[in-house]
Design a protein around this motif. Structure first.
Motif, PDB file in Angstrom:
ATOM      1  N   LYS A  29       1.563  14.221  15.626  1.00  0.00           N
ATOM      2  CA  LYS A  29       3.020  14.421  15.700  1.00  0.00           C
ATOM      3  C   LYS A  29       3.511  15.185  14.479  1.00  0.00           C
ATOM      4  O   LYS A  29       4.277  16.141  14.595  1.00  0.00           O
ATOM      5  N   GLU A  30       3.067  14.750  13.308  1.00  0.00           N
ATOM      6  CA  GLU A  30       3.578  15.350  12.075  1.00  0.00           C
ATOM      7  C   GLU A  30       3.295  16.844  11.989  1.00  0.00           C
ATOM      8  O   GLU A  30       4.179  17.617  11.666  1.00  0.00           O
ATOM      9  N   VAL A  31       2.050  17.234  12.230  1.00  0.00           N
ATOM     10  CA  VAL A  31       1.682  18.621  11.918  1.00  0.00           C
ATOM     11  C   VAL A  31       1.681  19.557  13.123  1.00  0.00           C
ATOM     12  O   VAL A  31       1.711  20.765  12.941  1.00  0.00           O
ATOM     13  N   GLU A  78       6.385   5.251  -4.631  1.00  0.00           N
ATOM     14  CA  GLU A  78       7.841   5.450  -4.749  1.00  0.00           C
ATOM     15  C   GLU A  78       8.588   5.195  -3.453  1.00  0.00           C
ATOM     16  O   GLU A  78       9.803   5.380  -3.409  1.00  0.00           O
ATOM     17  N   THR A  79       7.913   4.803  -2.397  1.00  0.00           N
ATOM     18  CA  THR A  79       8.569   4.666  -1.093  1.00  0.00           C
ATOM     19  C   THR A  79       9.619   3.546  -1.129  1.00  0.00           C
ATOM     20  O   THR A  79       9.310   2.405  -1.476  1.00  0.00           O
ATOM     21  N   ALA A  80      10.861   3.923  -0.780  1.00  0.00           N
ATOM     22  CA  ALA A  80      11.997   3.007  -0.966  1.00  0.00           C
ATOM     23  C   ALA A  80      11.818   1.701  -0.193  1.00  0.00           C
ATOM     24  O   ALA A  80      12.059   0.615  -0.739  1.00  0.00           O
ATOM     25  N   ILE A 138       0.866  -1.183   0.000  1.00  0.00           N
ATOM     26  CA  ILE A 138       0.000   0.000   0.000  1.00  0.00           C
ATOM     27  C   ILE A 138       0.899   1.228   0.000  1.00  0.00           C
ATOM     28  O   ILE A 138       1.797   1.341   0.840  1.00  0.00           O
ATOM     29  N   SER A 139       0.664   2.124  -0.951  1.00  0.00           N
ATOM     30  CA  SER A 139       1.481   3.343  -1.017  1.00  0.00           C
ATOM     31  C   SER A 139       0.743   4.422  -1.788  1.00  0.00           C
ATOM     32  O   SER A 139       0.239   4.168  -2.876  1.00  0.00           O
ATOM     33  N   GLN A 140       0.698   5.598  -1.226  1.00  0.00           N
ATOM     34  CA  GLN A 140       0.118   6.729  -1.950  1.00  0.00           C
ATOM     35  C   GLN A 140       0.988   7.037  -3.161  1.00  0.00           C
ATOM     36  O   GLN A 140       0.507   7.084  -4.280  1.00  0.00           O
TER      37      GLN A 140
HETATM   38  O1  M6R Z   1       3.715   7.330  -0.431  1.00  0.00           O
HETATM   39  P1  M6R Z   1       3.481   6.335   0.669  1.00  0.00           P
HETATM   40  O2  M6R Z   1       2.061   6.062   0.932  1.00  0.00           O
HETATM   41  O3  M6R Z   1       4.264   5.042   0.450  1.00  0.00           O
HETATM   42  O4  M6R Z   1       4.095   7.013   1.964  1.00  0.00           O
HETATM   43  C1  M6R Z   1       4.131   6.312   3.177  1.00  0.00           C
HETATM   44  C2  M6R Z   1       4.445   7.236   4.333  1.00  0.00           C
HETATM   45  O5  M6R Z   1       5.683   7.900   4.112  1.00  0.00           O
HETATM   46  C3  M6R Z   1       3.355   8.282   4.545  1.00  0.00           C
HETATM   47  O6  M6R Z   1       2.103   7.697   4.785  1.00  0.00           O
HETATM   48  C4  M6R Z   1       3.699   9.195   5.741  1.00  0.00           C
HETATM   49  O7  M6R Z   1       3.685   8.464   6.933  1.00  0.00           O
HETATM   50  C5  M6R Z   1       2.750  10.385   5.775  1.00  0.00           C
HETATM   51  N1  M6R Z   1       3.482  11.604   5.936  1.00  0.00           N
HETATM   52  C6  M6R Z   1       1.695  10.236   6.857  1.00  0.00           C
HETATM   53  O8  M6R Z   1       0.913  11.370   6.963  1.00  0.00           O
END
Ligand code: M6R
Length: 364
Positions: free
Chosen positions: A242-244, A106-108, A101-103
């Motif tokens: 945490k992030e924002v 490209e996540t390494a 699952i990835s938005q």
């Molecule tokens: O592009 P991706 O879905 O693979 O990214 C995964 C995480 O880096 C991403 O969900 C990150 O945790 C976000 N900044 C959460 O808000």
């Protein structure tokens, strides 16, 4: 552009209803109201096991996907974050389903985990928002999320779109495996199709969410709690905060409280709980009563049905529409993300570009 919103995060939060609807539209036949997946190069009826991996928010979506694949489709599931999965080298029976699952696509770490699964002859199914991406090219099947471009570093709408796909996958797998009857499929699909309009109603709770935000903004540490499919919602809420807002937050499975974290509780550590009505509601409620008895301030997300029991116990209750237990985590995610946004506004942080973070993490 931001269409008049102050930040991309705010705009993208408001896109939840549309994005859920568009994603479901791709996978549900409106005439038969059945789930229709693209052709798979393997049979969901006989797949021995699914291994789910992802990072960050996508991983939490995967945790909810695990609950569904196990409980709806009765598929054994293993799950881990991709940065661990890629080095774990678990024994995998050839012919299993590797679910990524990835938005961004490209996540390494997610890509490396994919390659490891491929080496163990897993069928690679990816749930991706960017369909022209490296992970897409290396997958056997791509199940697309129709979230559109997500600009805010903090993921919001991609999450509910991922859940929409995972829910459909679980229904299709359950049907194929003979554990979801046609009637059950109709009921599950009906609850999914109900989500876009119910999601729109969540924004009616903005004032109550802002009251919660005012409490959180004054805290140094926050504890998020949930059980069952609400536990990943709690994890998502804590990550987003945490992030924002740069406030320390931790999420716990509510039942784990008495195994340690309950010692943290006093008036300075607010507790944000997600407790929709359903099978686990009473269990969560008793955990919350324990926390309150120790001086904890309770801020609780629930639904209209759960709200009656919570008033008098919680300091602030946010009640969103009551929906089927199956789809509740999709809806409950929205106010939890809204809360993080409202706290960030109060803290005056750079909401769309939080310090130290990148939108896609293409290095290990
Ligand atoms: O592009 P991706 O879905 O693979 O990214 C995964 C995480 O880096 C991403 O969900 C990150 O945790 C976000 N900044 C959460 O808000």
């Amino acid at each position: 552009g931001k269409d008049g919103y102050r930040h991309y995060m705010e705009k993208e939060l408001h896109e939840h209803p549309v994005v859920i609807g568009q994603t479901l539209q791709r996978l549900i036949d409106p005439a038969t109201r059945r789930v229709v997946l693209p052709d798979l190069p393997f049979d969901l009826a006989s797949v021995p096991r699914a291994v789910i991996t992802a990072c960050g928010s996508a991983f939490y979506a995967g945790m909810i996907g695990r609950y569904w694949l196990e409980s709806v489709a009765r598929i054994p599931v293993d799950i881990d974050v991709a940065s661990e999965m890629r080095y774990r080298d678990p024994p995998l029976t050839p012919g299993g389903m590797g679910l990524l699952i990835s938005q961004s696509g490209e996540t390494a770490d997610t890509l490396a985990a994919l390659r490891g699964m491929r080496a163990h002859r897993q069928h690679i199914v990816s749930v991706l928002n960017v369909e022209q991406s490296t992970i897409a090219r290396e997958s056997d099947v791509v199940l697309g999320t129709a979230a559109g471009p997500e600009i805010s570093v903090a993921s919001t709408k991609a999450f509910t779109a991922q859940l929409s796909v995972l829910a459909c996958l679980a229904i299709a797998a359950g049907r194929r495996r003979g554990v979801v009857s046609p009637d059950q499929e109709q009921a599950l699909v009906a609850s999914l199709l109900d989500l876009p309009s119910r999601a729109g109603e969540v924004f009616d709770q903005a004032d109550a969410i802002r009251r919660m935000a005012a409490v959180i903004a004054g805290a140094r540490d926050v504890l998020y709690l949930g059980r069952g499919s609400s536990f990943p919602v709690a994890l998502e809420g804590a990550l987003k905060l945490k992030e924002v807002s740069y406030i320390h937050a931790e999420a716990y499975a509510a039942g784990e409280m008495k195994h340690g974290p309950i010692s943290l509780i006093d008036q300075t550590v607010p507790i944000v709980a997600t407790a929709p009505s359903g099978r686990l509601f009473e269990k969560t409620l008793s955990n919350l009563q324990e926390a309150r008895a120790r001086g904890g301030r309770l801020l609780v997300f629930t639904d209209t049905q759960g709200a009656e029991r919570l008033r008098g116990i919680a300091e602030i209750v946010v009640a969103i529409p009551t929906v089927d237990e199956f789809t509740a985590p999709v809806l409950q995610t929205i106010p939890v993300q809204m809360l993080a946004y409202e706290v960030a506004l109060l803290k005056g942080t750079d909401v769309d570009q939080p310090r130290n973070l990148a939108k896609s993490v293409t290095v290990e």
